[in-house]
Design a protein around this motif. Structure first.
Motif, PDB file in Angstrom:
ATOM      1  N   LYS A 191     -18.214   8.145   2.101  1.00  0.00           N
ATOM      2  CA  LYS A 191     -18.417   9.026   0.943  1.00  0.00           C
ATOM      3  C   LYS A 191     -17.083   9.319   0.246  1.00  0.00           C
ATOM      4  O   LYS A 191     -16.641  10.468   0.139  1.00  0.00           O
ATOM      5  N   ALA A 192     -16.461   8.257  -0.217  1.00  0.00           N
ATOM      6  CA  ALA A 192     -15.132   8.350  -0.829  1.00  0.00           C
ATOM      7  C   ALA A 192     -15.129   9.287  -2.029  1.00  0.00           C
ATOM      8  O   ALA A 192     -16.036   9.259  -2.867  1.00  0.00           O
ATOM      9  N   THR A 193     -14.120  10.134  -2.110  1.00  0.00           N
ATOM     10  CA  THR A 193     -13.968  11.084  -3.208  1.00  0.00           C
ATOM     11  C   THR A 193     -12.613  10.882  -3.889  1.00  0.00           C
ATOM     12  O   THR A 193     -11.733  10.189  -3.365  1.00  0.00           O
TER      13      THR A 193
ATOM     14  N   GLY B  39       0.810  -1.208   0.000  1.00  0.00           N
ATOM     15  CA  GLY B  39       0.000   0.000   0.000  1.00  0.00           C
ATOM     16  C   GLY B  39       0.845   1.261   0.000  1.00  0.00           C
ATOM     17  O   GLY B  39       2.064   1.217  -0.052  1.00  0.00           O
ATOM     18  N   GLU B  40       0.157   2.381   0.039  1.00  0.00           N
ATOM     19  CA  GLU B  40       0.809   3.683   0.120  1.00  0.00           C
ATOM     20  C   GLU B  40       0.637   4.245   1.528  1.00  0.00           C
ATOM     21  O   GLU B  40      -0.402   4.032   2.158  1.00  0.00           O
ATOM     22  N   PRO B  41       1.644   4.965   2.049  1.00  0.00           N
ATOM     23  CA  PRO B  41       1.502   5.538   3.396  1.00  0.00           C
ATOM     24  C   PRO B  41       0.481   6.661   3.440  1.00  0.00           C
ATOM     25  O   PRO B  41       0.107   7.228   2.412  1.00  0.00           O
ATOM     26  N   LYS B  42       0.020   6.944   4.659  1.00  0.00           N
ATOM     27  CA  LYS B  42      -0.868   8.078   4.934  1.00  0.00           C
ATOM     28  C   LYS B  42      -2.195   8.001   4.184  1.00  0.00           C
ATOM     29  O   LYS B  42      -2.704   9.002   3.688  1.00  0.00           O
ATOM     30  N   ALA B  43      -2.759   6.811   4.121  1.00  0.00           N
ATOM     31  CA  ALA B  43      -4.093   6.671   3.536  1.00  0.00           C
ATOM     32  C   ALA B  43      -5.123   7.330   4.446  1.00  0.00           C
ATOM     33  O   ALA B  43      -4.952   7.378   5.670  1.00  0.00           O
ATOM     34  N   ASP B  44      -6.186   7.828   3.851  1.00  0.00           N
ATOM     35  CA  ASP B  44      -7.277   8.384   4.662  1.00  0.00           C
ATOM     36  C   ASP B  44      -8.011   7.258   5.383  1.00  0.00           C
ATOM     37  O   ASP B  44      -8.336   7.377   6.569  1.00  0.00           O
ATOM     38  N   TYR B  45      -8.250   6.188   4.637  1.00  0.00           N
ATOM     39  CA  TYR B  45      -8.945   5.024   5.203  1.00  0.00           C
ATOM     40  C   TYR B  45      -8.308   3.751   4.661  1.00  0.00           C
ATOM     41  O   TYR B  45      -7.834   3.713   3.525  1.00  0.00           O
ATOM     42  N   ILE B  46      -8.333   2.716   5.480  1.00  0.00           N
ATOM     43  CA  ILE B  46      -8.053   1.376   4.984  1.00  0.00           C
ATOM     44  C   ILE B  46      -9.302   0.532   5.232  1.00  0.00           C
ATOM     45  O   ILE B  46      -9.986   0.695   6.248  1.00  0.00           O
TER      46      ILE B  46
ATOM     47  N   TYR C 201     -15.744   1.275  -8.082  1.00  0.00           N
ATOM     48  CA  TYR C 201     -16.692   2.029  -7.260  1.00  0.00           C
ATOM     49  C   TYR C 201     -16.224   3.435  -6.914  1.00  0.00           C
ATOM     50  O   TYR C 201     -17.022   4.244  -6.429  1.00  0.00           O
ATOM     51  N   THR C 202     -14.950   3.732  -7.105  1.00  0.00           N
ATOM     52  CA  THR C 202     -14.447   5.046  -6.687  1.00  0.00           C
ATOM     53  C   THR C 202     -13.303   5.512  -7.576  1.00  0.00           C
ATOM     54  O   THR C 202     -12.582   4.689  -8.165  1.00  0.00           O
ATOM     55  N   ASP C 203     -13.141   6.831  -7.647  1.00  0.00           N
ATOM     56  CA  ASP C 203     -12.003   7.430  -8.356  1.00  0.00           C
ATOM     57  C   ASP C 203     -10.864   7.740  -7.391  1.00  0.00           C
ATOM     58  O   ASP C 203      -9.859   8.345  -7.789  1.00  0.00           O
ATOM     59  N   ALA C 204     -11.023   7.361  -6.136  1.00  0.00           N
ATOM     60  CA  ALA C 204      -9.971   7.591  -5.143  1.00  0.00           C
ATOM     61  C   ALA C 204      -8.710   6.811  -5.527  1.00  0.00           C
ATOM     62  O   ALA C 204      -8.753   5.880  -6.339  1.00  0.00           O
ATOM     63  N   ASP C 205      -7.595   7.195  -4.935  1.00  0.00           N
ATOM     64  CA  ASP C 205      -6.326   6.495  -5.136  1.00  0.00           C
ATOM     65  C   ASP C 205      -6.359   5.220  -4.291  1.00  0.00           C
ATOM     66  O   ASP C 205      -6.222   5.266  -3.070  1.00  0.00           O
TER      67      ASP C 205
END
Length: 245
Positions: free
Chosen positions: A186-188, A91-98, A212-216
């Motif tokens: 409400k992922a953005t 994964g990548e560090p500093k994710a908003d959510y896992i 389902y999402t355009d988030a990273d």
């Protein structure tokens, strides 16, 4: 040809024994049936070789059989390659959510598979103190508590603060795990989200999330006990094909 017969016989016996081992795990799935069919298939090939029955089959049928087998092997190899591309993802560090994908809860706590996912989530959360975690999964017929609630309890016991944990407890499969979790927050497009699941399952989890999402979205791979990898890798091939179709 005798060596080929021995190979078919050994594969049939090993497949049958492995089906018993998978069944004895008591995971609630029916993936052991895959290995019973494998045993029947290799047994069929053994008999065809031992009795020299192939020459009695028409050329057209033999060609069709070979083409089907070649396509099947090619599809299997491609799917396995896709799985391996994410097998060691951190994964990548500093994710908003896992998002921790649900797996079976036992009466005494998370199953081995689910515990591995939760432990990987804990490791990530300890390294990234601003990240929040969504534990997912409803309650199956063979579970005394929902997978989401059971996951939360385990995380709390391991020292993760309650205000960092979000529970999704209605989903019944991987698609719902992910879609319900993304809806909860409400992922953005500007968010970073990690999908936590076992190594064999990361490719499919990330693939579904990106629908389902355009988030990273990135994957975070958890350990799988080596003796059950063959079963999970084969079963995951069918999951990928189902999602693609």
């Amino acid at each position: 040809m005798r060596k080929l017969r021995l190979v078919y016989a050994m594969l049939a016996i090993l497949s049958l024994l492995y089906s018993v081992a998978v069944y004895m795990v008591g995971s609630g799935t029916f993936s052991f049936i895959i290995w019973i069919f494998a045993a029947i298939f290799f047994g069929f090939l053994y008999i065809m070789e031992k009795k020299s029955l192939w020459p009695k089959v028409t050329k057209a049928v033999r060609y069709v059989f070979r083409i089907i087998m070649a396509i099947g092997v090619a599809v299997f190899v491609i799917c396995q390659g896709c799985i391996l591309t994410q097998f060691f993802s951190k994964g990548e560090p500093k994710a908003d959510y896992i998002i921790v994908l649900g797996a079976q809860m036992r009466d005494w706590g998370p199953s081995v598979v689910y515990k591995a996912r939760l432990d990987s989530a804990i490791e990530y959360l300890n390294d990234n103190p601003d990240t929040k975690v969504i534990v997912t999964g409803g309650q199956g017929a063979n579970e005394s508590v929902s997978e989401g609630e059971g996951g939360k309890t385990y995380l709390l016991e391991q020292g993760i603060a309650e205000d960092r944990i979000i529970v999704e407890s209605e989903s019944l499969d991987t698609n719902q795990n992910i879609s319900n979790a993304l809806n909860l927050v409400k992922a953005t497009a500007d968010m970073k989200i990690g999908i936590v699941t076992n190594n064999f399952h990361v490719f499919r989890g990330v693939m579904i999330a990106k629908r389902y999402t355009d988030a990273d979205v990135t994957g975070i791979a958890a350990f799988t006990e080596y003796q059950y990898l063959p079963n999970n890798m084969v079963r995951e091939t069918f999951g990928i094909l189902k999602d693609v179709m």
